[in-house]
Design an enzyme around this catalytic site. Structure first.
Site, PDB file in Angstrom:
ATOM      1  N   THR A   1      -4.692  -0.148  -4.398  1.00  0.00           N
ATOM      2  CA  THR A   1      -5.794   0.511  -5.099  1.00  0.00           C
ATOM      3  C   THR A   1      -5.808   0.093  -6.569  1.00  0.00           C
ATOM      4  O   THR A   1      -4.774   0.026  -7.228  1.00  0.00           O
ATOM      5  CB  THR A   1      -5.673   2.042  -4.966  1.00  0.00           C
ATOM      6  OG1 THR A   1      -5.777   2.396  -3.594  1.00  0.00           O
ATOM      7  CG2 THR A   1      -6.730   2.759  -5.770  1.00  0.00           C
TER       8      THR A   1
ATOM      9  N   SER B   1      -5.114   9.427  -1.397  1.00  0.00           N
ATOM     10  CA  SER B   1      -3.718   9.269  -1.795  1.00  0.00           C
ATOM     11  C   SER B   1      -3.170  10.626  -2.220  1.00  0.00           C
ATOM     12  O   SER B   1      -3.810  11.344  -2.984  1.00  0.00           O
ATOM     13  CB  SER B   1      -3.592   8.281  -2.956  1.00  0.00           C
ATOM     14  OG  SER B   1      -2.276   8.332  -3.487  1.00  0.00           O
TER      15      SER B   1
END
Length: 342
Positions: free
Chosen positions: A84, A173
């Site tokens: 990410t 996440s």
């Protein structure tokens, strides 16, 4: 076979150091011509209006900064996902933040979106020369208030739009404070609406449509999955990735490092993520394709995710424990079967 000899040596190193050494070694082998491309004949799989050479991809997190794209692609993946990535560089959480639990073939991480920032990632992508299907996974900076999270996602989307085959929006996440709240109905409604509007604007501006995938958590109640599926269809998202890591600790709580804070991946996640895929598929009814991720430790695990409703799969932790042969074995099995894209 070679990885079986190397793994004990890598596991002597701190996990994050081993990660860096592995990427550096792959890049060196690629540059010196010692990393031949592994290719297996496969009927391309059409998903998100993209033709994937095979249905097995690399999940985000292994190559956060896009420094090893071509070398990783040589392992036989049909697509690569980097990130990410966030608008600004950030160091992530304090070390140690990555833990192996070999008795359970599991990993716990609390990395916290450590990355070089979106601008540097784009440079790395351009320098890689990679011409295959590339996903770029985007997130928000840790110091961006949740109420401003949409701004971070839109900044990243605008910048990566022309450099990605598809863009993944990471709202799942467990290692960025409050991030998973974006999966709640009100927050998700606003986020998906803003993303779709910006995607439409960018498509009109550039004459190119870059698909959007949403990555969700495995720790969702059935009612939440129903709501998320409805919103994905309402806002015409192009795919959903199921799933990210779990905050549950079943199967590892009694093991060394088993109760470290962070997201758990690997074998303990296998069934949980497949269950989410099955529930999503039941709601989506092929309206939106599913990319299956989480606990793929064997080709059979991947096959079960396809049978549950996934059109593509992604591997990460399995690569750490089983090595590159897992990729070729999985591609071989899935490509020997008739697969149907969403």
């Amino acid at each position: 076979m070679m990885y079986n000899l190397l793994r004990p040596l890598l596991f002597l190193l701190d996990p994050e150091t081993a990660h860096t050494v592995t990427l550096d070694t792959l890049n060196l082998l690629k540059r010196t011509g010692l990393l031949p491309d592994r290719t297996i004949d496969c009927t391309p799989v059409r998903v998100m209006e993209l033709d994937f050479p095979n249905p097995v991809g690399l999940a985000a997190g292994l190559d956060k900064n896009g420094t090893c794209i071509s070398a990783l692609a040589s392992l036989g993946f049909g697509f690569i996902e980097v990130g990410t990535i966030t608008p600004r560089p950030q160091v992530g959480n304090p070390r140690p933040r990555l833990f192996r639990i070999p008795q359970a073939e599991a990993i716990i991480n609390r990395m916290g979106f450590n990355n070089v920032g979106v601008d540097k990632l784009i440079e790395n992508v351009q320098q890689s020369g990679y011409r295959g299907i590339l996903g770029i996974n985007i997130g928000k900076n840790a110091d961006t208030p949740l109420q401003n999270a949409i701004d971070d996602y839109l900044i990243c989307l605008r910048k990566v739009y022309l450099h990605a085959s598809y863009v993944t929006v990471n709202i799942s996440s467990p290692n960025t404070q409050q991030l998973r709240q974006l999966q709640n109905e009100t927050e998700l409604e606003h986020l998906l609406g803003a993303l779709k509007a910006e995607q439409t604007r960018l498509s009109d501006l550039h004459g190119r449509y870059t698909p959007l995938a949403i990555k969700i958590a495995p720790d969702l109640e059935s009612e939440q999955i129903t709501v998320i599926a409805s919103l994905l269809m309402k806002h015409r998202m192009d795919a959903v990735i199921a799933t990210n890591t779990t905050t549950a600790r079943e199967g590892v709580e009694h093991l060394p490092r088993g109760n470290e804070k962070g997201g758990l991946s690997g074998a303990p996640l296998t069934e949980r993520s497949t269950t989410v895929i099955r529930q999503l598929a039941n709601h989506l009814q092929h309206a939106i394709p599913i990319i299956g991720a989480g606990g793929i430790m064997s080709a059979r695990d991947a096959q079960l995710k396809i049978e549950a409703g996934a059109s593509l799969v992604q591997i990460y932790s399995g690569l750490i424990y089983r090595g590159p042969d897992l990729v070729t074995k999985t591609v071989s099995l899935l490509c020997s079967r008739t697969t149907h894209a969403g």
